[in-house]
Design a protein around this motif. Sequence first.
Motif, PDB file in Angstrom:
ATOM      1  N   ASP A  64       6.952   3.653   9.056  1.00 51.25           N
ATOM      2  CA  ASP A  64       5.887   4.065   9.905  1.00 51.25           C
ATOM      3  C   ASP A  64       4.889   5.007   8.503  1.00 51.25           C
ATOM      4  O   ASP A  64       5.272   5.453   7.758  1.00 51.25           O
ATOM      5  CB  ASP A  64       6.118   5.437  10.605  1.00 51.25           C
ATOM      6  N   GLU A  65       3.776   4.586   8.527  1.00 53.99           N
ATOM      7  CA  GLU A  65       2.672   4.846   7.705  1.00 53.99           C
ATOM      8  C   GLU A  65       2.708   6.380   7.116  1.00 53.99           C
ATOM      9  O   GLU A  65       2.686   6.921   6.290  1.00 53.99           O
ATOM     10  CB  GLU A  65       1.381   4.610   7.976  1.00 53.99           C
ATOM     11  N   GLU A  66       2.707   7.242   8.429  1.00 53.35           N
ATOM     12  CA  GLU A  66       2.566   8.580   8.224  1.00 53.35           C
ATOM     13  C   GLU A  66       4.043   9.234   7.551  1.00 53.35           C
ATOM     14  O   GLU A  66       3.806   9.985   6.725  1.00 53.35           O
ATOM     15  CB  GLU A  66       2.506   9.446   9.448  1.00 53.35           C
ATOM     16  N   ILE A  67       5.015   8.604   7.966  1.00 57.54           N
ATOM     17  CA  ILE A  67       6.596   9.011   7.239  1.00 57.54           C
ATOM     18  C   ILE A  67       6.424   8.656   5.759  1.00 57.54           C
ATOM     19  O   ILE A  67       6.946   9.441   5.021  1.00 57.54           O
ATOM     20  CB  ILE A  67       7.587   8.519   8.009  1.00 57.54           C
ATOM     21  N   SER A  68       6.001   7.347   5.486  1.00 60.66           N
ATOM     22  CA  SER A  68       5.892   7.070   4.270  1.00 60.66           C
ATOM     23  C   SER A  68       5.067   7.794   3.070  1.00 60.66           C
ATOM     24  O   SER A  68       5.438   8.134   2.135  1.00 60.66           O
ATOM     25  CB  SER A  68       5.356   5.401   4.114  1.00 60.66           C
ATOM     26  N   GLU A 116       3.997   3.628  14.884  1.00 61.04           N
ATOM     27  CA  GLU A 116       2.860   3.721  15.438  1.00 61.04           C
ATOM     28  C   GLU A 116       1.847   2.626  15.651  1.00 61.04           C
ATOM     29  O   GLU A 116       1.237   2.138  16.534  1.00 61.04           O
ATOM     30  CB  GLU A 116       2.039   5.113  15.025  1.00 61.04           C
ATOM     31  N   ALA A 117       1.729   2.071  14.386  1.00 64.56           N
ATOM     32  CA  ALA A 117       0.763   0.915  14.168  1.00 64.56           C
ATOM     33  C   ALA A 117       1.209  -0.316  15.208  1.00 64.56           C
ATOM     34  O   ALA A 117       0.494  -1.013  15.731  1.00 64.56           O
ATOM     35  CB  ALA A 117       0.680   0.690  12.728  1.00 64.56           C
ATOM     36  N   LYS A 118       2.521  -0.695  15.121  1.00 67.23           N
ATOM     37  CA  LYS A 118       2.906  -1.721  15.835  1.00 67.23           C
ATOM     38  C   LYS A 118       3.019  -1.557  17.313  1.00 67.23           C
ATOM     39  O   LYS A 118       2.674  -2.417  18.035  1.00 67.23           O
ATOM     40  CB  LYS A 118       4.550  -1.925  15.310  1.00 67.23           C
ATOM     41  N   LYS A 160       1.046  -1.322   0.078  1.00 67.93           N
ATOM     42  CA  LYS A 160      -0.001   0.074  -0.074  1.00 67.93           C
ATOM     43  C   LYS A 160       0.760   1.446   0.101  1.00 67.93           C
ATOM     44  O   LYS A 160       0.512   2.487  -0.713  1.00 67.93           O
ATOM     45  CB  LYS A 160      -1.002  -0.019   1.310  1.00 67.93           C
ATOM     46  N   ASN A 161       1.902   1.128   0.640  1.00 69.02           N
ATOM     47  CA  ASN A 161       2.870   2.351   0.614  1.00 69.02           C
ATOM     48  C   ASN A 161       4.198   2.137   0.478  1.00 69.02           C
ATOM     49  O   ASN A 161       4.673   1.076   0.252  1.00 69.02           O
ATOM     50  CB  ASN A 161       3.015   2.614   2.300  1.00 69.02           C
TER      51      ASN A 161
END
Length: 482
Positions: free
Chosen positions: A229-233, A380-382, A222-223
Amino acid sequence: MADNAYDVIIIGSGPGGYVTAIRAAQLGLKTAIVEREHLGGICLNWGCIPTKALLRSAEIMDHANHAKSFGLTLDGTMKADVKDVVARSRGVSARLNGGVGFLMKKNKIDVIWGEAKLTKPGEIVVGKPSKPAVEPQHPAPKGTKGEGIYTAKHIIVATGARPRALPGIEPDGKLIWTYFEAMKPEKMPKSLVVMGSGAIGIEFASFYRSMGVDVTVVELMKNVMPVEDEEISKFARKALEKRGLNILTEAKVTKVDKAANAITAHIEDKSGKVTQITADHLISAVGVQGNIENLGLETLGVKTDRGCIVIDGYGKTNVPGIYAIGDVAGPPMLAHKAEHEGVICIEKIAGVPGVHPMDHRKIPGCTYCNPQVASVGLTEAKAKEQGHDIRVGRYQFNANGKAIALGEDNGMIKVIFDKKTGELLGAHMVGAEVTELIQGFVVAMNLETTEEDLMHTIFPHPTLSEMMKESVLDAYGRVLNA
């Protein structure tokens, strides 16, 4: 002790292998290292170091193309001479390759030139090197030993990894490249498809885009940089797209057609729709796999799993006297992980007191694209997945004086704390020089530093590092400069 008998023999002279050999010699162990291609391994010769030299050229090109924003005028057009760019990169590697040879002599470590095979616990046979995956193969340095039977009580496998190939899209060295070919193009392509957006794929995509190449990145997940981290990605993706990269996520290359001087990639998205992109080359950057073949592991019953050697926290395999470190021992496949893993392994062998297994949560990861990305610890997700009640702090580069002065004000620092204990669980960064900043948080985590310790640490002004403290303050509602 016989001339061919050692306390320790290490197979492979990459960062893990040669550092382990040096530490073994420091501990008074008679040590030898076996190499078949080039001292320093992939990292020094075809990976970490030469790619950073290429990216430095790209960085200077980027700055030159924006010279006017700094009040500077360049006469004429800034152009990249691909031969000179590559020559500089190869020269950097050659210099460091010679440095490894010097370190072996300095520490009285024997270098055995050839291809090693385990014949039984405590014994290897070294034969002539087979044809290497990388050209050109370096000649044996002066003073090295060669073919023969060698013995050691402890044998450490540090044979590294090589590019993974997908069936039907195997690299051919001409139209479909691995990082080997991408590192030394004979001429600058006009267009590229990069398959995979991990560190290798994104770094090459960033380099070639800076050189004016039309680049499309295809990522299955997806990223981009999916381990981050998804936000950083997402932040990094926007910055990369702003630079002109075409990024396709949740997509895969299903087929590649080859013409005389171009490829056509068939790209399928998550809905099943297939589009075609024609480019000069395709770079296959879908990961790496451990070099476990032709070592005699099966004969001795050394346990492997998914292409890597299975070890405990100290590098021990299931066969007494045989150890493994670095990429061949599994992810994360990073040079600094290999080095530290090797030091742990040899210190445990030597009986050094207080040796602890590696804590994989504290291994930093760095991607040297533009903008850079760096991280350590939990995303954050982990953190949420593991049941932590968390505090998250963020700080933007565009509020930092040094970043603004540098003209590098597009970035972000994100920190994650356990709300109950104040433990720093993770730190994630995107922006200029974050690969140099991340170590501050690695040290903090290693010393079990809390938020209070970081808040009371004095950071120099004006620096990019001030943003690290501000991100911590933000997590606790105390940010000062935002």
